[in-house]
Design an enzyme around this catalytic site. Structure first.
Site, short mmCIF file in Angstrom:
data_model
loop_
_atom_site.label_atom_id
_atom_site.label_comp_id
_atom_site.label_asym_id
_atom_site.label_seq_id
_atom_site.Cartn_x
_atom_site.Cartn_y
_atom_site.Cartn_z
N LYS A 249 0.86 -1.19 0.00
CA LYS A 249 0.00 0.00 0.00
C LYS A 249 0.89 1.23 0.00
O LYS A 249 1.76 1.37 0.85
CB LYS A 249 -0.91 0.02 1.23
CG LYS A 249 -1.76 1.29 1.35
CD LYS A 249 -2.50 1.35 2.66
CE LYS A 249 -1.57 1.48 3.85
NZ LYS A 249 -0.87 2.80 3.87
N ASP B 162 -5.33 0.14 8.85
CA ASP B 162 -4.97 0.02 7.43
C ASP B 162 -5.52 -1.25 6.78
O ASP B 162 -5.51 -1.36 5.55
CB ASP B 162 -3.45 0.02 7.27
CG ASP B 162 -2.87 1.42 7.19
OD1 ASP B 162 -3.65 2.39 7.17
OD2 ASP B 162 -1.64 1.55 7.17
#
Length: 282
Positions: free
Chosen positions: A10, A137
């Site tokens: 990410k 996250d």
């Protein structure tokens, strides 16, 4: 059962710290994208639940009894009312504590893989409910597609339509725990960004992103000067449209017009740095 799930890195194309909650957690505004590097999670049938870690960065997780992958597996089993049974192997190719959500991506991959393996058929919204208590996250990593992140990371909305482009990820070989970076940050808060519905090409996207920032970059560079060396090197590469740190560091990225240009630039960087070039997943 023999299943595999990729756990893509990410990358935060920008990250604004917009405030702080009463419990101390910071509020963020960020545009998250994925690729080109990834861990891989493999699952086989078993009578119990186990996890083996291998790969270039496996040693960093050695002796970790409460790996996030196992926590995700137990949480999913509890939600689904099943016994947690699988022999899992995590191929750790992403640097640990490096600002690209490796642990969160691994946990998200576990939820996706075991949701299929155990026949639970939970949808993405249900998996997000399981994911959020494990880490802010993890919900955005479940879909592994571009998204706007708000709140402490748990508020996920649609990202602008991204043009085809290349992404080069570089880490100088230093770890940097997120809480340390936040504690080192000084100054006020940033405003949320105003983004268009789409960008026509990579150059236009980079030009607009250049007016934004990663508010954690300055404290991270002060804590780990090699991050600054990586950023300087990226900015001198032919075709690099934007260079910035991702998340809380220490991984940085370079944005390029094409995946081939990102791969070519990758080869010119020091072999002592971890680096991976390819396509930004749109």
């Amino acid at each position: 059962m023999s299943l595999r799930e990729a756990a893509p890195a990410k990358v935060n194309l920008f990250l604004h710290v917009t405030g702080q909650r009463a419990d101390g957690y910071h509020l963020l505004d960020s545009l998250a994208v994925f690729g080109p590097a990834a861990d891989e999670l493999r699952g086989e049938s078993a009578t119990g639940l186990s996890l083996r870690v291998k790969g270039p960065f496996a040693a960093a997780l050695a002796g970790e009894a409460d790996n996030l992958v196992l926590r995700a597996a137990h949480a999913l089993a509890e939600r689904g009312g099943v016994s947690p049974r699988a022999a899992l192997t995590l191929v750790k190719r992403l640097p640990v504590a490096s600002g690209i959500g490796g642990g969160s991506a691994d946990a998200a991959a576990a939820l996706r893989l075991l949701n299929r393996a155990w026949g639970l058929s939970l949808d993405e919204a249900e998996l997000r409910e399981i994911a959020l208590p494990l880490g802010a996250d993890i919900p955005v990593c479940l879909a592994s597609r571009p998204a706007r992140m708000g709140g402490v990371g748990e508020v996920i909305t649609e990202a602008p339509r991204l043009p085809p482009c290349g992404l080069l990820l570089v880490n100088p070989g230093v770890t940097l725990p997120t809480p340390v970076v936040f504690r080192a940050r000084t100054g006020g808060f940033s405003h949320p960004a105003s983004l268009p519905a789409a960008w026509p090409n990579a150059a236009a996207m980079a030009a607009e992103l250049a007016h934004l920032s990663n508010d954690l970059e300055a404290p991270a560079v002060a804590l780990r000067p090699p991050i600054g060396e990586v950023l300087s090197a990226l900015r001198t590469l032919p075709g690099c449209l934007l260079a910035r740190m991702s998340g809380s560091g220490a991984t940085c990225f370079g944005l390029f017009a094409t995946a081939d240009k990102a791969r070519a630039a990758c080869a010119s960087l020091p072999a002592t740095w971890w680096r991976e070039g390819g396509a930004l997943t749109g």
